[in-house]
Design a protein around this motif. Structure first.
Motif, mmCIF file in Angstrom:
data_model
loop_
_atom_site.group_PDB
_atom_site.id
_atom_site.type_symbol
_atom_site.label_atom_id
_atom_site.label_comp_id
_atom_site.label_asym_id
_atom_site.label_seq_id
_atom_site.Cartn_x
_atom_site.Cartn_y
_atom_site.Cartn_z
ATOM 1 N N GLN A 1 0.808 -1.218 0.000
ATOM 2 C CA GLN A 1 0.000 0.000 0.000
ATOM 3 C C GLN A 1 0.842 1.269 0.000
ATOM 4 O OE1 GLN A 1 -0.268 -2.463 2.252
ATOM 5 N NE2 GLN A 1 -2.229 -3.431 1.781
ATOM 6 N N ARG B 1 -2.907 -1.587 9.791
ATOM 7 C CA ARG B 1 -3.861 -0.480 9.710
ATOM 8 C C ARG B 1 -4.891 -0.723 8.606
ATOM 9 N NH1 ARG B 1 0.704 2.823 10.904
ATOM 10 N NH2 ARG B 1 0.961 3.474 8.724
ATOM 11 N N SER B 2 -4.478 -1.367 7.533
ATOM 12 C CA SER B 2 -5.435 -1.675 6.470
ATOM 13 C C SER B 2 -6.439 -2.728 6.944
ATOM 14 C CB SER B 2 -4.716 -2.153 5.211
ATOM 15 O OG SER B 2 -4.161 -3.442 5.384
ATOM 16 N N ALA C 1 -7.629 -2.792 9.904
ATOM 17 C CA ALA C 1 -8.608 -2.042 10.682
ATOM 18 C C ALA C 1 -9.683 -1.468 9.763
ATOM 19 C CB ALA C 1 -7.907 -0.915 11.446
ATOM 20 N N VAL C 2 -9.262 -0.989 8.571
ATOM 21 C CA VAL C 2 -10.232 -0.465 7.612
ATOM 22 C C VAL C 2 -11.151 -1.588 7.131
ATOM 23 C CG1 VAL C 2 -10.492 0.596 5.332
ATOM 24 C CG2 VAL C 2 -8.699 1.387 6.893
ATOM 25 N N ARG C 3 -10.576 -2.756 6.899
ATOM 26 C CA ARG C 3 -11.348 -3.888 6.356
ATOM 27 C C ARG C 3 -12.343 -4.437 7.379
ATOM 28 N NH1 ARG C 3 -10.384 -7.985 2.442
ATOM 29 N NH2 ARG C 3 -12.320 -9.194 2.366
ATOM 30 N N GLY D 1 -13.134 -2.910 10.473
ATOM 31 C CA GLY D 1 -13.764 -1.917 11.324
ATOM 32 C C GLY D 1 -13.281 -1.961 12.757
ATOM 33 N N ARG E 1 -9.756 -1.902 15.156
ATOM 34 C CA ARG E 1 -8.307 -1.703 15.195
ATOM 35 C C ARG E 1 -7.644 -2.887 15.906
ATOM 36 N NH1 ARG E 1 -4.541 2.200 14.680
ATOM 37 N NH2 ARG E 1 -6.122 3.732 14.097
#
Length: 299
Positions: free
Chosen positions: A150, A209-210, A212-214, A216, A218
């Motif tokens: 990323q 961190r990605s 966490a985005v996937r 929802g 952390r």
């Protein structure tokens, strides 16, 4: 003293006349005389004197011409040595490499470099973040660095990039973990797991961190350790799960599984100053790194 003028003085000592020197070197006689006069002005003593319609060397001129032989011979030897550097890989090459990259690539690189005994490879492991990489090229001929999938490419108007390999990042689990029998692990299945990660800003942490985005959620990082060998031992002992590089980490005490639906990996690249790889010794180290990387991936 001007080397070209010394050569003309030596030619005059050998050939005897300005006309002969001019003919041999494709100069005009006036150009030869002008350069000899300029050398004479530079050294501050007469180097030539009239001899009939021509010139002959003075005692000082003959002495300088004799020394010119020594000087020009030394310059010729230096030029020959430089030619060998231009055509044959030799000399010192300074290499910076991140620690786990050294674990993966350095043993094979050094083994292969034994075929180039005139190249001395000086290696240093450097724990580098991606923004620090371009500046390292001021001190090292080659910098082996890594960045997450990323992350943006290494930037800099004065650097060149040579890709080595992409190494997937797998989830490392202790033996007997509830997810150990999965072929692939869904990110949602890792919610609530204690994570072992690296310092913020280093590759791998960005992948978390990605996640966490996937998902929802952390990830809960309980320890931050940059040494993958330490992380491997902690995972094996049940202190958490981690993302570890597939080719670098190998342990019978771990279960390594890919993440489902997430492109998790690190790109290992060689960063160098523009033009650095034109030097044969640097080029041969880069080519050897590429060959070793191909062996690692089976390419």
């Amino acid at each position: 003293m001007d080397v070209r003028r010394l050569r003309l003085l030596r030619e005059l000592a050998d050939r005897g006349t300005v006309t002969a020197v001019a003919k041999a070197l494709s100069y005009t006689p006036s150009a030869v005389s002008q350069q000899i006069r300029a050398l004479q002005a530079q050294v501050g003593v007469p180097l030539t004197e009239p001899a009939g319609r021509g010139l002959r060397l003075t005692d000082a001129g003959r002495a300088l011409a004799a020394r010119a032989d020594e000087v020009l011979a030394a310059l010729d030897r230096a030029e020959a040595e430089l030619d060998s550097y231009r055509s044959t890989p030799r000399g010192v090459v300074r290499l910076a490499i991140f620690p786990s990259g050294a674990l993966l690539l350095l043993p094979g690189l050094l083994r292969r470099m034994a075929a180039h005994p005139k190249v001395r490879l000086e290696c240093r492991d450097v724990d580098m973040t991606p923004p620090e990489v371009p500046a390292l090229t001021a001190d090292f001929d080659l910098v082996v660095a890594h960045r997450d999938d990323q992350a943006p490419p290494f930037e800099g108007a004065r650097v060149e990039i040579a890709p080595l390999l992409r190494e997937p990042l797998d989830v490392a689990l202790p033996l007997g973990h509830a997810l150990a029998d999965r072929a692939r692990i869904e990110p949602a299945e890792l919610v609530g797991e204690p994570w072992l990660s690296v310092d913020v800003g280093f590759p791998v942490d960005d992948v978390l961190r990605s996640l966490a985005v996937r998902t929802g959620v952390r990830p809960v990082v309980v320890q931050r350790i940059n040494d993958f060998q330490v992380t491997k031992a902690l995972v094996a002992d049940g202190h958490g799960v981690a993302l570890l590089p597939r080719y670098t980490v190998d342990s019978p005490r771990l279960v390594m599984r890919p993440l489902a639906g997430v492109r998790a990996g690190r790109n290992i690249e060689v960063v160098s100053r523009k033009g650095a790889t034109e030097r044969p010794a640097v080029r041969v180290v880069l080519d050897t790194l590429l060959a070793e990387a191909a062996t690692v991936t089976g390419a």
